[in-house]
Design an enzyme around this catalytic site. Structure first.
Site, PDB file in Angstrom:
ATOM      1  N   GLU A   1       0.845  -1.204   0.000  1.00  0.00           N
ATOM      2  CA  GLU A   1       0.000   0.000   0.000  1.00  0.00           C
ATOM      3  C   GLU A   1       0.875   1.246   0.000  1.00  0.00           C
ATOM      4  O   GLU A   1       1.863   1.328   0.732  1.00  0.00           O
ATOM      5  CB  GLU A   1      -0.900  -0.018   1.241  1.00  0.00           C
ATOM      6  CG  GLU A   1      -2.265   0.555   1.008  1.00  0.00           C
ATOM      7  CD  GLU A   1      -3.088  -0.275   0.024  1.00  0.00           C
ATOM      8  OE1 GLU A   1      -3.226   0.193  -1.129  1.00  0.00           O
ATOM      9  OE2 GLU A   1      -3.576  -1.349   0.387  1.00  0.00           O
TER      10      GLU A   1
ATOM     11  N   THR B   1       2.817   2.044  -2.258  1.00  0.00           N
ATOM     12  CA  THR B   1       4.086   1.702  -2.894  1.00  0.00           C
ATOM     13  C   THR B   1       4.062   2.020  -4.385  1.00  0.00           C
ATOM     14  O   THR B   1       5.115   2.190  -4.992  1.00  0.00           O
ATOM     15  CB  THR B   1       4.381   0.196  -2.733  1.00  0.00           C
ATOM     16  OG1 THR B   1       3.181  -0.519  -3.048  1.00  0.00           O
ATOM     17  CG2 THR B   1       4.795  -0.151  -1.315  1.00  0.00           C
TER      18      THR B   1
ATOM     19  N   LEU C   1     -13.197  -0.536  -4.292  1.00  0.00           N
ATOM     20  CA  LEU C   1     -12.964  -1.848  -4.909  1.00  0.00           C
ATOM     21  C   LEU C   1     -12.832  -1.724  -6.421  1.00  0.00           C
ATOM     22  O   LEU C   1     -12.901  -2.702  -7.156  1.00  0.00           O
ATOM     23  CB  LEU C   1     -14.072  -2.833  -4.513  1.00  0.00           C
ATOM     24  CG  LEU C   1     -14.213  -3.016  -2.990  1.00  0.00           C
ATOM     25  CD1 LEU C   1     -15.315  -4.002  -2.655  1.00  0.00           C
ATOM     26  CD2 LEU C   1     -12.886  -3.468  -2.364  1.00  0.00           C
TER      27      LEU C   1
ATOM     28  N   SER D   1     -14.627  -0.082  -8.954  1.00  0.00           N
ATOM     29  CA  SER D   1     -15.687  -0.188  -9.960  1.00  0.00           C
ATOM     30  C   SER D   1     -15.307   0.632 -11.190  1.00  0.00           C
ATOM     31  O   SER D   1     -15.743   0.329 -12.303  1.00  0.00           O
ATOM     32  CB  SER D   1     -17.011   0.313  -9.390  1.00  0.00           C
ATOM     33  OG  SER D   1     -16.975   1.707  -9.150  1.00  0.00           O
ATOM     34  N   SER D   2     -14.477   1.656 -11.004  1.00  0.00           N
ATOM     35  CA  SER D   2     -14.133   2.519 -12.148  1.00  0.00           C
ATOM     36  C   SER D   2     -13.279   1.760 -13.170  1.00  0.00           C
ATOM     37  O   SER D   2     -13.574   1.793 -14.365  1.00  0.00           O
ATOM     38  CB  SER D   2     -13.437   3.791 -11.679  1.00  0.00           C
ATOM     39  OG  SER D   2     -12.289   3.499 -10.901  1.00  0.00           O
TER      40      SER D   2
ATOM     41  N   ASP E   1      -5.173  -0.823 -10.802  1.00  0.00           N
ATOM     42  CA  ASP E   1      -6.569  -1.260 -10.886  1.00  0.00           C
ATOM     43  C   ASP E   1      -6.899  -1.820 -12.264  1.00  0.00           C
ATOM     44  O   ASP E   1      -7.532  -2.866 -12.401  1.00  0.00           O
ATOM     45  CB  ASP E   1      -7.519  -0.092 -10.595  1.00  0.00           C
ATOM     46  CG  ASP E   1      -7.312   0.465  -9.200  1.00  0.00           C
ATOM     47  OD1 ASP E   1      -6.551  -0.135  -8.417  1.00  0.00           O
ATOM     48  OD2 ASP E   1      -7.904   1.525  -8.906  1.00  0.00           O
TER      49      ASP E   1
HETATM   50  P1  ADP Z   1     -14.214   2.967  -7.061  1.00  0.00           P
HETATM   51  O1  ADP Z   1     -13.407   2.770  -8.296  1.00  0.00           O
HETATM   52  O2  ADP Z   1     -13.444   2.715  -5.822  1.00  0.00           O
HETATM   53  O3  ADP Z   1     -15.493   2.213  -7.056  1.00  0.00           O
HETATM   54  P2  ADP Z   1     -14.304   5.623  -8.090  1.00  0.00           P
HETATM   55  O4  ADP Z   1     -14.748   6.926  -7.506  1.00  0.00           O
HETATM   56  O5  ADP Z   1     -12.946   5.518  -8.635  1.00  0.00           O
HETATM   57  O6  ADP Z   1     -14.582   4.518  -6.977  1.00  0.00           O
HETATM   58  O7  ADP Z   1     -15.292   5.233  -9.258  1.00  0.00           O
HETATM   59  C1  ADP Z   1     -16.695   5.251  -9.055  1.00  0.00           C
HETATM   60  C2  ADP Z   1     -17.370   5.963 -10.221  1.00  0.00           C
HETATM   61  O8  ADP Z   1     -17.309   5.140 -11.408  1.00  0.00           O
HETATM   62  C3  ADP Z   1     -18.859   6.170  -9.982  1.00  0.00           C
HETATM   63  O9  ADP Z   1     -19.100   7.355  -9.272  1.00  0.00           O
HETATM   64  C4  ADP Z   1     -19.409   6.226 -11.406  1.00  0.00           C
HETATM   65  O10 ADP Z   1     -19.185   7.497 -11.964  1.00  0.00           O
HETATM   66  C5  ADP Z   1     -18.524   5.237 -12.145  1.00  0.00           C
HETATM   67  N1  ADP Z   1     -19.131   3.891 -12.176  1.00  0.00           N
HETATM   68  C6  ADP Z   1     -18.606   2.754 -11.669  1.00  0.00           C
HETATM   69  N2  ADP Z   1     -19.426   1.698 -11.896  1.00  0.00           N
HETATM   70  C7  ADP Z   1     -20.498   2.174 -12.549  1.00  0.00           C
HETATM   71  C8  ADP Z   1     -21.709   1.583 -13.082  1.00  0.00           C
HETATM   72  N3  ADP Z   1     -21.973   0.289 -12.949  1.00  0.00           N
HETATM   73  N4  ADP Z   1     -22.575   2.412 -13.717  1.00  0.00           N
HETATM   74  C9  ADP Z   1     -22.306   3.719 -13.861  1.00  0.00           C
HETATM   75  N5  ADP Z   1     -21.210   4.313 -13.398  1.00  0.00           N
HETATM   76  C10 ADP Z   1     -20.309   3.585 -12.745  1.00  0.00           C
HETATM   77 MG    MG Z   2     -11.666   3.886  -8.879  1.00  0.00          MG
END
Ligand code: ADP
Ligand code: MG
Length: 384
Positions: free
Chosen positions: A32, A34, A121, A123-124, A168
């Site tokens: 972490e 790093t 986690l 999601s982006s 990521d």
């Molecule tokens: P993390 O990557 O930790 O989940 P981030 O802030 O980097 O958090 O990314 C989250 C953003 O990515 C959300 O606010 C949205 O804009 C976009 N996002 C992620 N998954 C989805 C999804 N399934 N549908 C629409 N937007 C999404």
């Molecule tokens: Mg992200």
């Protein structure tokens, strides 16, 4: 949503038959702070995915519905603009593909995800990589491996405006079942290391807090690390980053450093050694030692790097008191977000119940808990 349901949902909304691509979220097991010190990280792909169903259109428009957001957006492929909206991730991927001379047709897209959004986690990256594969499937071009990961990263850096590293996207592409991924952030060389799912589970617990300090402290840490490097270059001119130092070398010069800078450097240098030690432990099947290294990683992040917080320390403390928990630490940037725990398979049910109950008693917050095994990276999702 299972694949056939996603297919049907797409057909109902857009009236055509799509192909479906998906990419996983991730958790970093150790290593972490790093990455920006040219060091080592050790993430694994979760068995939680963002799936993108896609079919071409005859114009140059992209129409995208996100089931997570329950919202549909349309944007043009020609000069898409940043809107400060979730669709920026998709528009960013499309525009980065076209900058790489991939000529895209318009597309209808439907997103479905069980990666928790905005919980650390990633999601982006799951969204970037799955939508990149979806767009590419409409062309004769192919992009894979490091190039695909870099495309996702540049969409986030340049279009969304988030200055993230490449971990990521890299794990979203390269994840493998029953393996975590040892990545050298300098060379991008990587190795898949077995983390067999028969003995243990990886349990991610969300503290449900996110303290504002995160962004400014992150920049301060980066500066402090640079200051450390600068000083140590006087002694060893070939040092380019903290990654180039061992703890033994550090011991010779640490007294000369400002006390805060000294602590920051000690975390990064020791954390890199812990990652290397983790890889060796897992290669000989020693989960207990790996768990101990996770514990030391947390203590170092709390005491030397000072990026933990009360809630993270509480959750880690609770986890360590539960039999069958081999290791517990904060994961991600810090100041809130999630912990990652290595738990013996037989103890997982008890672990989740106890962490949930004890953390709620102490804070009034009900933590989200995800049990996971290392899973496959991005791929086309077929219905059978
Ligand atoms: P993390 O990557 O930790 O989940 P981030 O802030 O980097 O958090 O990314 C989250 C953003 O990515 C959300 O606010 C949205 O804009 C976009 N996002 C992620 N998954 C989805 C999804 N399934 N549908 C629409 N937007 C999404
Ligand atoms: Mg992200």
């Amino acid at each position: 949503m299972m694949c056939p349901e996603l297919l049907q949902a797409f057909q109902r909304r857009f009236g055509s038959t799509p192909r479906i691509f998906r990419a996983p979220g991730r958790v970093n097991l150790i290593g972490e702070h790093t990455d920006y010190n040219d060091g080592y990280v050790f993430p694994m792909a979760l068995d939680r995915y963002t799936a993108v169903a896609v079919a071409p259109r005859s114009d140059r428009m992209v129409r995208v519905y996100s089931a997570s957001m329950e919202e549909e957006i349309t944007f043009p492929l020609d000069n898409p603009r940043r809107r400060g909206h979730w669709s920026d991730y998709i528009a960013g991927v499309a525009s980065q593909l076209e900058m790489r001379k991939v000529r895209l047709p318009g597309a209808d897209l439907l997103l479905f995800s069980d990666v928790p959004v905005g919980s650390g986690l990633s999601s982006s990256a799951a969204l970037e990589i799955s939508s990149a594969l979806a767009f590419l499937s409409l062309t004769d071009d192919q992009l894979a491996g490091e190039e695909l990961a870099r495309l996702g990263q540049s969409a986030e850096n340049q279009f969304v405006g988030m200055n993230c590293g490449i971990m990521d996207q890299f794990i979203a592409v390269h994840g493998a079942r029953d393996h975590a991924l040892f990545l050298d952030c300098r060379s991008l060389e990587f190795q898949l290391v077995p983390l067999p799912s028969d003995h243990c589970r990886v349990v991610v617990c969300n503290t449900m807090v996110k303290h504002e300090l995160g962004a400014s402290e992150y920049n301060t840490r980066r500066r402090e690390c640079e200051e450390g490097v600068h000083h140590m270059q006087k002694q060893w001119s070939t040092v380019k980053a903290l990654r180039d130092l061992t703890l033994e070398q550090f011991a010779h010069v640490e007294e000369e450093l400002d006390p805060t800078v000294r602590k920051r450097c000690r975390h990064v240098i020791s954390e890199n050694e812990r990652v290397l030690d983790s890889i060796r432990s897992l290669r000989r099947g020693d989960l207990h030692h790996f768990g101990e290294l996770m514990n030391s990683s947390h203590d170092s992040l709390r005491d030397d790097y000072q990026v933990s917080c009360e809630e993270l320390d509480l959750m880690v403390g609770i986890a360590r008191g539960i039999p069958g928990c081999l290791g517990a630490r904060m994961t991600g940037g810090g100041f809130g977000g999630c912990t990652v725990n290595l738990v013996e398979t037989d103890a997982v049910d008890l672990f989740c119940r106890e962490v949930g109950a004890l953390y709620r008693n102490r804070t009034g917050l009900a933590p989200a808990i995800y049990i996971s095994v290392p899973s496959q990276g991005a791929h086309e999702w077929n219905s059978q």
